[in-house]
Design an enzyme around this catalytic site. Structure first.
Site, PDB file in Angstrom:
ATOM      1  N   ASN A  88       5.351 -44.452  -6.014  1.00 22.84           N
ATOM      2  CA  ASN A  88       6.669 -45.025  -5.762  1.00 22.84           C
ATOM      3  C   ASN A  88       7.441 -44.296  -4.665  1.00 22.84           C
ATOM      4  O   ASN A  88       8.337 -44.872  -4.043  1.00 22.84           O
ATOM      5  CB  ASN A  88       7.484 -45.004  -7.063  1.00 22.84           C
ATOM      6  CG  ASN A  88       8.940 -45.335  -6.845  1.00 22.84           C
ATOM      7  OD1 ASN A  88       9.298 -46.468  -6.554  1.00 22.84           O
ATOM      8  ND2 ASN A  88       9.805 -44.335  -6.976  1.00 22.84           N
ATOM      9  N   TYR A 154       9.208 -48.448   8.488  1.00 26.42           N
ATOM     10  CA  TYR A 154       9.093 -48.759   7.057  1.00 26.42           C
ATOM     11  C   TYR A 154       8.149 -49.940   6.828  1.00 26.42           C
ATOM     12  O   TYR A 154       7.311 -49.914   5.925  1.00 26.42           O
ATOM     13  CB  TYR A 154      10.488 -49.065   6.512  1.00 26.42           C
ATOM     14  CG  TYR A 154      10.604 -49.093   5.009  1.00 26.42           C
ATOM     15  CD1 TYR A 154      10.490 -47.928   4.253  1.00 26.42           C
ATOM     16  CD2 TYR A 154      10.857 -50.287   4.332  1.00 26.42           C
ATOM     17  CE1 TYR A 154      10.625 -47.954   2.871  1.00 26.42           C
ATOM     18  CE2 TYR A 154      10.989 -50.323   2.948  1.00 26.42           C
ATOM     19  CZ  TYR A 154      10.869 -49.157   2.224  1.00 26.42           C
ATOM     20  OH  TYR A 154      11.000 -49.173   0.857  1.00 26.42           O
TER      21      TYR A 154
END
Length: 243
Positions: A88, A154
């Site tokens: 995560n 990203y």
């Protein structure tokens, strides 16, 4: 005994995942980098709800730190192994590409992609020999599925994570290990608090941002025995924003 490891588990989606996975009955290892107070708060929340938790601080993007931390954990848990890994941990450093610094590019990719590689490789050597296999769940993003302006770094990191998910799933499926990715859209966390929520909600068919608990519920299903025949998938959770 089997354990669950959640990277970036001290707050936001990671914290929600840790809290939800209490229901699996396994102790939870909360990884974090530097936010000790948030990590301890997450640990307390788990324990207050009847779960067991341990803290394991290390920078997922640093190979030496990863191997040292996991090595120390394994030495102190000789009869245990990590059966569920939730990758995560991630950071955002948004900017248009022509103004993006080298550091902003590398830090985002290093945390998401190198973090996945170093840690997953390290844990597979103990997960693969087990008859019941394991679960690897990668938290990707809407950015990795469709790309978003101002997030070239990203988007690149999360898209690469999706590709790695599909490839690794095929490698380890014969060992009863599933590998899946979850691609959240706009979720109410610290990472989205500076976004123009009122404007963005107009673009989302359900008319709101998602909640960390909704992502955590999907993680819990993919980590369960009921999801044993699901692998190599990328599941969007974005309120219908992109399908």
């Amino acid at each position: 005994m089997k354990y669950i490891l959640v990277t970036g588990g001290s707050r936001g989606i990671g914290r929600a995942i840790c809290q939800r996975l209490i229901s699996m009955g396994m102790p939870i290892i909360i990884n974090y980098n530097s936010n000790h107070s948030s990590a301890n708060e997450t640990k307390s929340l788990i324990e207050d709800n009847g779960g067991k938790a341990e803290l394991l601080p290390f920078d997922v993007s640093d190979k030496t730190e990863v191997e040292k931390a996991i090595g120390c954990w394994e030495q102190s848990h000789p009869d245990d192994y990590i059966a569920v890994l939730v990758n995560n941990a991630g950071i955002r450093r948004d900017n248009v590409m022509f103004m993006m610094s080298d550091d902003d590019w590398h830090r985002v990719l290093d945390t998401t992609l190198d973090g996945f590689f170093y840690l997953t490789r390290c844990l597979l050597k103990h997960m693969m020999p087990r008859k019941r296999g394991g679960r690897i769940i990668n938290i990707a993003s809407l950015s990795g599925v469709k790309g978003l302006p101002g997030q070239t770094n990203y988007s690149a990191a999360k898209a690469a994570l999706i590709g790695a998910t599909k490839a690794l799933a095929q490698e380890v499926a014969p060992r009863n290990i599933t590998v899946n990715a979850i691609a959240p859209g706009f979720i109410e966390t610290d990472m989205t608090k500076d976004l123009p929520e009122d404007d963005l909600k107009k673009l989302i068919p359900v008319g709101r941002f998602g909640k960390p608990e909704e992502v955590a519920a999907l993680v819990a299903f993919l980590a369960s025995d009921e999801a044993a025949y699901i692998t190599g998938e990328v599941i969007n959770i974005n309120g219908g924003l992109y399908t």
